[in-house]
Design a protein around this motif. Structure first.
Motif, mmCIF file in Angstrom:
data_model
loop_
_atom_site.group_PDB
_atom_site.id
_atom_site.type_symbol
_atom_site.label_atom_id
_atom_site.label_comp_id
_atom_site.label_asym_id
_atom_site.label_seq_id
_atom_site.Cartn_x
_atom_site.Cartn_y
_atom_site.Cartn_z
ATOM 1 N N ARG A 183 0.844 -1.185 0.000
ATOM 2 C CA ARG A 183 0.000 0.000 0.000
ATOM 3 C C ARG A 183 0.890 1.249 0.000
ATOM 4 N NH1 ARG A 183 -5.236 1.030 1.219
ATOM 5 N NH2 ARG A 183 -5.538 -1.132 1.878
ATOM 6 N N THR A 184 0.674 2.120 -0.989
ATOM 7 C CA THR A 184 1.505 3.305 -1.105
ATOM 8 C C THR A 184 1.106 4.349 -0.065
ATOM 9 O OG1 THR A 184 0.001 4.249 -2.760
ATOM 10 C CG2 THR A 184 1.852 2.928 -3.560
ATOM 11 N N HIS A 185 2.063 5.218 0.253
ATOM 12 C CA HIS A 185 1.818 6.285 1.216
ATOM 13 C C HIS A 185 2.608 7.515 0.801
ATOM 14 C CE1 HIS A 185 5.746 5.157 2.806
ATOM 15 N NE2 HIS A 185 5.314 3.912 2.921
ATOM 16 N N HIS A 236 6.379 7.281 -0.284
ATOM 17 C CA HIS A 236 6.712 6.885 -1.650
ATOM 18 C C HIS A 236 6.657 8.088 -2.596
ATOM 19 C CE1 HIS A 236 5.176 2.895 -0.038
ATOM 20 N NE2 HIS A 236 6.415 2.623 -0.412
ATOM 21 N N ALA A 237 5.642 8.938 -2.425
ATOM 22 C CA ALA A 237 5.534 10.132 -3.270
ATOM 23 C C ALA A 237 6.700 11.082 -3.018
ATOM 24 C CB ALA A 237 4.207 10.829 -3.011
ATOM 25 N N SER A 249 9.743 9.743 -4.775
ATOM 26 C CA SER A 249 9.635 9.964 -6.218
ATOM 27 C C SER A 249 9.954 11.411 -6.587
ATOM 28 C CB SER A 249 8.227 9.601 -6.687
ATOM 29 O OG SER A 249 8.034 9.934 -8.047
ATOM 30 N N CYS A 284 0.523 7.585 -8.994
ATOM 31 C CA CYS A 284 -0.065 8.019 -7.714
ATOM 32 C C CYS A 284 -1.393 8.709 -8.019
ATOM 33 C CB CYS A 284 0.884 8.964 -6.983
ATOM 34 S SG CYS A 284 0.278 9.490 -5.366
#
Length: 289
Positions: free
Chosen positions: A35-37, A40-41, A44, A130
């Motif tokens: 699960r991204t959060h 991660h953004a 990036s 995203c």
């Protein structure tokens, strides 16, 4: 008579499993799903901002302007004064000129951080990776603000220390040190963040940069040409709240006796940036990429 064929190598069969309540098998990927959060953004956006050449060039020009003009102004004053100093003036104030010109670099980088992705079409890839658009805008803002603040603070501290050493002037107070380094760095980083938000709203690099340069310079230039008595109040307001004057407030060198003082410019810029961020977030959720 046919020759026997060699046995074919056996490959691992995919992991097919039957879904609960269904007689048909489904495929289970061996790649773990995470699960991204926001982290991660942030990773990036940090990769983006440090890997493009425009970041290094823009910040490099910013450092050259701030340090070069700040040291040149202090050296010029020291060389042309009889006692080699600035008297009772705040020696940190000579960093104002470089920071004023250098702020154009921070504005440019802020706009490019968002608007350039719309120009190249990279924003579609970003939003696909995203889909939570607000998270993308927040990550860009955090990464850019951190970079702009650190670079500005390092440049301002370097110029401040050098100017104090060059000029035979009084020692700045703790409050003057705080405002002339930390305060003005926060203000310029917020100005760059406002540019980032405007770039997200306009979605055009040249247009957003032009708007922000106009925001910085136009009020002061207009005020200089208001000679009518009926425009005196407007002229005074433009002088007081122009960005060059707000920058000078951090060095107690305001162009007027009224208007913002102390830390007021920082709160003004924070409020304007927060309002613009809210507008950019609302538009980002409504508009197509």
């Amino acid at each position: 008579m046919s020759t026997p064929q060699p046995p074919m190598p056996q490959t691992a069969a995919p992991n097919w499993q039957a879904a609960p309540g269904s007689s048909y098998p489904t495929y289970t990927s061996p790649i773990p799903v995470v699960r991204t959060h926001l982290g991660h953004a942030l990773a990036s956006e940090w990769t983006k901002i440090r890997s493009v050449r425009s970041t290094m060039w823009t910040l490099g020009v910013f450092v050259v302007l701030v340090v070069g003009i700040g040291l040149a102004a202090a050296a010029l004053v020291a060389a042309n004064s009889s006692d080699g100093g600035a008297g009772g003036e705040n020696p940190l104030a000579f960093g104002f000129f470089g920071l004023l010109l250098g702020s154009i670099c921070i504005i440019t980088l802020g706009v490019l951080t968002t608007a350039s992705e719309y120009g190249t079409g990279m924003i579609r890839t970003t939003m696909t990776a995203c889909p939570t658009r607000g998270r993308v805008l927040l990550a860009k803002s955090i990464v850019f603000f951190a970079v702009a603040f650190v670079v500005t603070l390092a440049s301002a501290v370097l110029v401040a220390l050098a100017d104090v050493a060059i000029l035979d002037a009084r020692e700045p107070s703790a409050q003057e040190w705080l405002k002339g380094t930390l305060g003005i760095s926060l203000y310029i980083a917020l100005l760059g963040l406002l540019s980032l938000v405007v770039g997200s709203i306009i979605r055009h690099s040249a247009g957003a940069i032009t708007i922000m340069i106009g925001v910085v310079l136009a009020p002061l230039v207009l005020a200089l040409f208001m000679f009518s008595e009926s425009l005196q109040d407007l002229q005074q307001a433009l002088f007081e709240y122009s960005i060059p004057n707000q920058l000078s407030v951090f060095y107690a060198q305001s162009l007027t006796d009224t208007g913002p003082s102390g830390w007021d410019p920082l709160w003004i810029m924070l409020g304007v940036t927060a309002a613009a961020f809210a507008g950019a977030y609302a538009l980002l959720e409504k508009r197509d990429v």
